[in-house]
Scaffold this active site. Sequence first.
Site, PDB file in Angstrom:
ATOM      1  N   ARG A  54      49.905  36.318  40.078  1.00  0.00           N
ATOM      2  CA  ARG A  54      50.664  36.497  41.313  1.00  0.00           C
ATOM      3  C   ARG A  54      52.092  36.997  41.100  1.00  0.00           C
ATOM      4  NH1 ARG A  54      46.776  33.324  42.082  1.00  0.00           N
ATOM      5  NH2 ARG A  54      47.428  32.614  40.049  1.00  0.00           N
ATOM      6  N   THR A  55      52.815  36.345  40.213  1.00  0.00           N
ATOM      7  CA  THR A  55      54.248  36.649  40.127  1.00  0.00           C
ATOM      8  C   THR A  55      54.465  38.083  39.641  1.00  0.00           C
ATOM      9  OG1 THR A  55      54.556  34.326  39.600  1.00  0.00           O
ATOM     10  CG2 THR A  55      56.455  35.762  39.281  1.00  0.00           C
ATOM     11  N   LYS A  83      57.892  41.810  15.713  1.00  0.00           N
ATOM     12  CA  LYS A  83      58.575  42.177  14.466  1.00  0.00           C
ATOM     13  C   LYS A  83      59.780  41.289  14.219  1.00  0.00           C
ATOM     14  CE  LYS A  83      57.550  46.946  15.682  1.00  0.00           C
ATOM     15  NZ  LYS A  83      58.214  48.129  16.248  1.00  0.00           N
ATOM     16  N   ARG A 104      59.386  36.377  32.714  1.00  0.00           N
ATOM     17  CA  ARG A 104      58.775  35.053  32.519  1.00  0.00           C
ATOM     18  C   ARG A 104      58.709  34.788  31.016  1.00  0.00           C
ATOM     19  NH1 ARG A 104      53.359  33.011  35.433  1.00  0.00           N
ATOM     20  NH2 ARG A 104      54.917  32.792  37.072  1.00  0.00           N
ATOM     21  N   HIS A 132      61.344  28.099  38.667  1.00  0.00           N
ATOM     22  CA  HIS A 132      60.584  29.270  39.135  1.00  0.00           C
ATOM     23  C   HIS A 132      61.121  29.596  40.527  1.00  0.00           C
ATOM     24  CE1 HIS A 132      57.483  32.117  39.843  1.00  0.00           C
ATOM     25  NE2 HIS A 132      56.416  31.421  39.506  1.00  0.00           N
TER      26      HIS A 132
HETATM   27  N1   CP Z   1      52.507  30.952  41.244  1.00  0.00           N
HETATM   28  C1   CP Z   1      52.523  31.604  40.046  1.00  0.00           C
HETATM   29  O1   CP Z   1      53.532  31.609  39.329  1.00  0.00           O
HETATM   30  O2   CP Z   1      51.348  32.215  39.739  1.00  0.00           O
HETATM   31  P1   CP Z   1      51.109  33.126  38.451  1.00  0.00           P
HETATM   32  O3   CP Z   1      51.215  32.209  37.244  1.00  0.00           O
HETATM   33  O4   CP Z   1      49.747  33.721  38.614  1.00  0.00           O
HETATM   34  O5   CP Z   1      52.202  34.148  38.400  1.00  0.00           O
END
Ligand code: CP
Length: 307
Positions: A54-55, A83, A104, A132
Site C-alpha cells: 500500500r504505502t 556494497k 521505509r 508511520h
Molecule cells: N499500511 C501499510 O503500511 O501497508 P504496507 O506495508 O503494504 O505498505
Amino acid sequence: MLKGRHLIEPGDLTLEELEEILSLADKIIVDPQSFYGVCRGKLLATLFFEPSTRTRLSFEAAMLRLGGKVLGFSDANATSTTKGESLADTIRTVSSYTDVIAMRNPKEGAALLASKYSLVPIINAGDGGHHHPTQTLTDLLTIRASKGGFEGHTIGFCGDLKFGRTVHSLAKALSRYKNNKFILISPPELGIPDYMISEVFEKNNIPYTINERLENVIGDLDILYMTRVQKERFFNEQDYIRLKDSYILNNEKLKLAKKNMIILHPLPRVNEISPEIDSDPRALYFKQVQYGMYARMALIAKLTGAL
Ligand code: CP
C-alpha cells in the site's frame, strides 16, 4: 509553510498544518482529476528497504496522478547498500536527483537520520517499530469522514502495540485532541512501549487503560484499531507462533460492539480480522486504503510547494 519540510513523525506538523493537508486531501477526494498536472516536472523517489504494498504503490500512484514522475527501489539488495554504502550517502545521492523522497527502513530513527543529509523533503514511510506518519494521515481522513472529527472518542488499539508503528503514530496524533480515551488491548509481551505511556498519555493527562481481552472492552469503543502481529519483528519464531492468534475479530465478537463503532486496520492483515467482517458497514479498512492515496497526493503537493 510546508514547502521543503520533512515528515518524520506526526508531531512534526502543527494542528493547523495537519488541517491544511487533510483539507486539501478532502478537496482531492471530491475531484481528483482537477489536480492532475500540479506536480508536472517534479520527481518522487520511493526508497523501500522493507516490503510494502500500500504505502509504496499509493505514493507512486499519488505522484503519477499529480502529473509528476517516480523512481526508486523496492529491493535494497539491488542497490549499492549491498556494497556497504551508508544510508547518509544513499540519501545525499538520491536527493541530488529528485524533489521529494519517501523512505521505509527497518531501523528506528532511519528517517530522521536521512533528513539530516537530504537536500529535499524526506517522508517517513515507516521506520521499524517507531512511526508511520502517512498511515496516520490516512487514518485521520477516515476517522473524520465517518465520525465528523477527532474529539471525544474512545479508541481501542488491539494487537501488536509494541512494534506497531501505525499505533504509535495514530495515538500520538489523537492525543493532541480533546476528550479522547485510549484502551490498549494486547498480550503483555506486545504491550505499548513505556515511552508512549509516559511521553504521550501520562505527560498530557490522557486517560488510558490496559486490557488483555478484546471482548471485555469492545462495547465501550467508538474506534477499534486492529493490528497484525508482525512476524518480521520477532527474533524467536516460537514467540511469534504463540502470540499470532491472540486476537481474531469475528461476527461473534462484533455483536458486542456499538452499532456505530468503526473498525480500522492499516493492513496487511493475516487472520486477526475474519473476512466475514469485511461486508459489515463498520469495517472501514478498505476505505482507508483508498484515502491513503489522496492523503499522500495532498502531502506531496504541499511538501514540494506545488500547492
Ligand atoms: N499500511 C501499510 O503500511 O501497508 P504496507 O506495508 O503494504 O505498505
